[in-house]
Enzyme design. Structure first.
Site, PDB file in Angstrom:
ATOM      1  N   ALA A   1       0.820  -1.224   0.000  1.00 54.98           N
ATOM      2  CA  ALA A   1       0.000   0.000   0.000  1.00 54.98           C
ATOM      3  C   ALA A   1       0.848   1.266   0.000  1.00 54.98           C
ATOM      4  O   ALA A   1       0.382   2.329  -0.413  1.00 54.98           O
ATOM      5  CB  ALA A   1      -0.937  -0.008   1.210  1.00 54.98           C
ATOM      6  N   GLY A   2       2.093   1.158   0.465  1.00 51.18           N
ATOM      7  CA  GLY A   2       2.963   2.330   0.502  1.00 51.18           C
ATOM      8  C   GLY A   2       3.730   2.573  -0.779  1.00 51.18           C
ATOM      9  O   GLY A   2       4.443   3.576  -0.902  1.00 51.18           O
TER      10      GLY A   2
ATOM     11  N   GLY B   1       0.125   0.901  -4.974  1.00 58.28           N
ATOM     12  CA  GLY B   1      -0.761   0.911  -3.819  1.00 58.28           C
ATOM     13  C   GLY B   1      -1.336   2.286  -3.535  1.00 58.28           C
ATOM     14  O   GLY B   1      -2.545   2.439  -3.300  1.00 58.28           O
TER      15      GLY B   1
ATOM     16  N   LEU C   1      -0.153  -9.082  -8.986  1.00 61.36           N
ATOM     17  CA  LEU C   1       0.402  -8.197 -10.013  1.00 61.36           C
ATOM     18  C   LEU C   1       1.729  -8.743 -10.510  1.00 61.36           C
ATOM     19  O   LEU C   1       2.673  -8.906  -9.732  1.00 61.36           O
ATOM     20  CB  LEU C   1       0.582  -6.779  -9.473  1.00 61.36           C
ATOM     21  CG  LEU C   1      -0.707  -6.018  -9.157  1.00 61.36           C
ATOM     22  CD1 LEU C   1      -0.394  -4.575  -8.800  1.00 61.36           C
ATOM     23  CD2 LEU C   1      -1.686  -6.053 -10.325  1.00 61.36           C
TER      24      LEU C   1
ATOM     25  N   SER D   1       5.796  -7.281 -17.111  1.00 59.20           N
ATOM     26  CA  SER D   1       6.092  -7.681 -18.490  1.00 59.20           C
ATOM     27  C   SER D   1       7.500  -8.240 -18.643  1.00 59.20           C
ATOM     28  O   SER D   1       7.824  -8.815 -19.682  1.00 59.20           O
ATOM     29  CB  SER D   1       5.886  -6.498 -19.448  1.00 59.20           C
ATOM     30  OG  SER D   1       6.688  -5.393 -19.078  1.00 59.20           O
TER      31      SER D   1
ATOM     32  N   TYR E   1      14.104 -10.873 -10.719  1.00 62.88           N
ATOM     33  CA  TYR E   1      12.768 -10.314 -10.499  1.00 62.88           C
ATOM     34  C   TYR E   1      11.745 -11.046 -11.355  1.00 62.88           C
ATOM     35  O   TYR E   1      10.658 -11.410 -10.891  1.00 62.88           O
ATOM     36  CB  TYR E   1      12.793  -8.816 -10.831  1.00 62.88           C
ATOM     37  CG  TYR E   1      11.485  -8.103 -10.628  1.00 62.88           C
ATOM     38  CD1 TYR E   1      11.028  -7.821  -9.336  1.00 62.88           C
ATOM     39  CD2 TYR E   1      10.714  -7.683 -11.706  1.00 62.88           C
ATOM     40  CE1 TYR E   1       9.830  -7.151  -9.140  1.00 62.88           C
ATOM     41  CE2 TYR E   1       9.520  -7.012 -11.521  1.00 62.88           C
ATOM     42  CZ  TYR E   1       9.084  -6.747 -10.232  1.00 62.88           C
ATOM     43  OH  TYR E   1       7.897  -6.091 -10.045  1.00 62.88           O
TER      44      TYR E   1
ATOM     45  N   HIS F   1      12.687   3.633 -11.803  1.00 66.81           N
ATOM     46  CA  HIS F   1      12.417   3.259 -13.184  1.00 66.81           C
ATOM     47  C   HIS F   1      12.750   4.426 -14.114  1.00 66.81           C
ATOM     48  O   HIS F   1      13.057   5.516 -13.658  1.00 66.81           O
ATOM     49  CB  HIS F   1      10.955   2.849 -13.331  1.00 66.81           C
ATOM     50  CG  HIS F   1      10.623   1.593 -12.603  1.00 66.81           C
ATOM     51  ND1 HIS F   1       9.922   1.580 -11.418  1.00 66.81           N
ATOM     52  CD2 HIS F   1      10.929   0.301 -12.876  1.00 66.81           C
ATOM     53  CE1 HIS F   1       9.797   0.325 -11.003  1.00 66.81           C
ATOM     54  NE2 HIS F   1      10.395  -0.465 -11.865  1.00 66.81           N
TER      55      HIS F   1
END
Length: 308
Positions: free
Chosen positions: A8-9, A13, A101, A104, A132, A176
């Site tokens: 959630a953080g 989220g 979740l 790709s 990952y 990212h």
């Protein structure tokens, strides 16, 4: 409906909780201290106490190419442990619906465009974020296996393209691409730099979706969960070159300098465009175009920066 939201953080989220439809549900949003996903017994105790009807698994150790290359053990082990622990604890506690979740990066590196959900595990993964990817594939497969063993369970995986937006990390070494570029160009403007470096030749292509759109998809999914496919791509169906992203960000921020290319640096996959056929059949499409999303993200970064 009572929904447990892990992570959630994080960016996803926070975008879920900020969405206008979040008020229609009772969200349980534990921090990592309140719910340690690396300890299954903690999860079991937590689920028995709170009794959610639905779980959204958005927690994870995430980062850009720098972080993935430098911390492969952490990215593999912790992401895999969190997924296995949560999924098996949820099953043990008879929680019937779970949205996992994915990413790709689960797709083979040599399948560069039109990535369909059935391509998972059909080829070699991109080495720069293999750990990952392996963790994400494991969780997606575990969802399938749980459903196969008992059809009363609906554990499904959404596979979003790359994301950006409000609440992202703006750190050149750990974030990212889009937030890293925003910070890089803002710094160049502030320091009067006439050049900004791009890793590689700038021709690699990426598909980025505004994170608020993923939140919108998730609320659509909650209401249509039974008809959602086992695995579903969530993206734009359109990609752009790295250079094009730099140019859009520079235009929005008013940067007038030039770009230089360091072709000795790694760039990851040359292209990674997911196929949206199942998504279209499911009845959802994104709302926010690239320039609007990047403009909102730049404004968010500048507001946060000015408030520090």
């Amino acid at each position: 409906m009572k929904i447990l939201l892990t992570g959630a953080g994080g960016m996803v989220g926070k975008n879920i909780l900020a969405h206008t439809k979040s008020k229609d549900y009772e969200f349980i949003t534990p921090s990592s201290k309140e719910l340690d996903l690396l300890e299954k017994k903690h999860i079991t105790t937590y689920l028995k106490h709170h009794k959610p009807n639905f779980i959204i698994h958005a927690a994870g150790i995430v980062g850009g190419i720098h972080a993935n290359i430098n911390n492969p053990v952490k990215f593999l082990v912790e992401n895999m442990q969190m997924g296995i622990n949560l999924l098996t604890a949820a099953k043990d506690n008879n929680i019937r619906k779970l949205l996992n979740l994915g990413s790709s990066c689960m797709y083979p590196k040599d399948c560069d465009s039109g990535l369909t959900e059935d391509m998972i595990l059909t080829g070699e993964l991109e080495s720069t974020n293999e750990g990952y990817a392996l963790a994400k594939i494991t969780s997606a497969k575990l969802c399938e296996y749980i459903n196969r063993e008992d059809s009363e369970f609906q554990y499904k995986t959404a596979i979003p393209c790359n994301l950006y937006g409000k609440y992202d990390k703006f750190d050149e070494n750990n974030s990212h691409m889009i937030p890293a570029v925003i910070k890089k160009i803002v710094t160049a403007i502030e320091t009067g730099k006439s050049e900004v470096e791009i890793w590689g030749d700038g021709e690699a292509r990426r598909e980025f979706m505004y994170a608020e759109d993923l939140a919108d998809f998730i609320f659509y999914t909650i209401n249509n969960f039974t008809k959602m496919p086992q695995n579903i791509n969530v993206g734009l169906g359109q990609d752009y070159t790295i250079t094009e992203y730099y140019k859009v960000i520079a235009k929005i921020l008013g940067y007038k300098g030039t770009f230089v290319y360091d072709k000795s640096k790694p760039v990851g996959m040359r292209r990674k465009l997911i196929d949206n056929t199942l998504l279209s059949e499911f009845g959802w499409s994104n709302k926010v175009d690239l320039e609007s999303g990047i403009s909102k993200t730049c404004q968010y970064f500048l507001n946060e920066k000015n408030n520090d």
